[in-house]
Design a protein around this motif. Structure first.
Motif, short mmCIF file in Angstrom:
data_model
loop_
_atom_site.label_atom_id
_atom_site.label_comp_id
_atom_site.label_asym_id
_atom_site.label_seq_id
_atom_site.Cartn_x
_atom_site.Cartn_y
_atom_site.Cartn_z
N LYS A 93 0.80 -1.29 0.06
CA LYS A 93 0.07 -0.08 0.05
C LYS A 93 0.92 1.53 0.19
CE LYS A 93 0.24 0.22 4.92
NZ LYS A 93 -0.25 0.44 6.17
N ALA A 94 2.20 1.18 -0.35
CA ALA A 94 2.91 2.46 -0.36
C ALA A 94 2.87 3.00 -1.74
CB ALA A 94 4.47 1.99 0.03
N VAL A 95 2.17 4.10 -1.84
CA VAL A 95 1.74 4.82 -3.08
C VAL A 95 3.12 5.09 -3.90
CG1 VAL A 95 0.86 6.80 -4.37
CG2 VAL A 95 -0.36 5.77 -2.36
N GLY A 96 4.23 5.67 -3.26
CA GLY A 96 5.32 5.96 -3.74
C GLY A 96 6.23 4.70 -4.59
N GLU A 97 6.22 3.61 -3.58
CA GLU A 97 6.79 2.37 -4.09
C GLU A 97 6.05 1.95 -5.27
OE1 GLU A 97 8.56 -1.59 -2.13
OE2 GLU A 97 6.39 -0.91 -1.66
#
Ligand code: GDU
Length: 160
Positions: A93-97
């Protein structure tokens, strides 16, 4: 095992929302199985749930270290247990990743979920709660978001 009405599979059940959900389910009289690959959690989180519910209700909780990308991990679970429903929290759920490494998100979130649906269908398990994300609403005019909000064009790959 303490008598319980229904058996629920919680994917990602050792994560943040998962552990809170598992705690509530156990206290509500459900039997719970967790499957989690510990991508973003540790066994101590499951141990803590056991501590909180006590030894008796802990008998209604079992844990499988498994990965939804490996369909056989799901097969093994469903072939030995009849689940009444699945609550699906196992996702990244990490948007950047997700922007930097979309393939990882495709494999974990999409392939994992498709495998889960297929095995559920095979074993005639028809109830699923899918944990989505408020990011599907973009930048809403008001908060909190409610179910009737328009799903907007997304700012990253992740909510898609
Ligand atoms: O392929 C995967 C990816 C993750 N996990 C596990 O899934 C859990 C996810 O929990 P997190 O604490 O990382 O995330 P949250 O509980 O905060 O996130 C929850 O809310 C998010 C929305 O904000 C998403 O819906 C997400 O799927 C859902 O678990 C972790 O234990 C992680 O190890 C898996 O088992 N398999």
């Amino acid at each position: 095992m303490v008598s319980s009405s229904q058996k629920i599979l919680v994917t990602g059940g050792s994560g943040f929302i998962g552990t809170h959900t598992v705690l509530q389910l156990l206290q509500g009289g459900f039997a719970v199985s967790i499957i989690d690959n510990f991508d973003n959690s540790v066994i101590a989180a499951v141990d803590r749930v056991r501590e909180l519910v006590g030894p008796q209700l802990s008998q209604n909780l079992d844990f499988t270290l498994g990965d939804l990308r490996i369909k056989d991990d799901l097969e093994k679970l469903f072939s030995k247990t009849k689940f009444d429903a699945v609550i699906h929290f196992a996702g990244l759920k990490a948007v950047g990743e997700s922007v930097a490494n979309p393939r990882r998100y495709f494999d974990n979130n999409l392939v994992g979920t498709i495998n889960l649906y297929e095995v559920m269908a095979k074993y005639n398990c028809k109830k699923m709660v899918f944990s989505s994300s408020a990011t599907v609403y973009g930048q809403p005019d008001t908060i909190p978001c409610v179910g009737g909000f328009q799903v907007t064009s997304h700012e990253s790959l992740w909510p898609d």
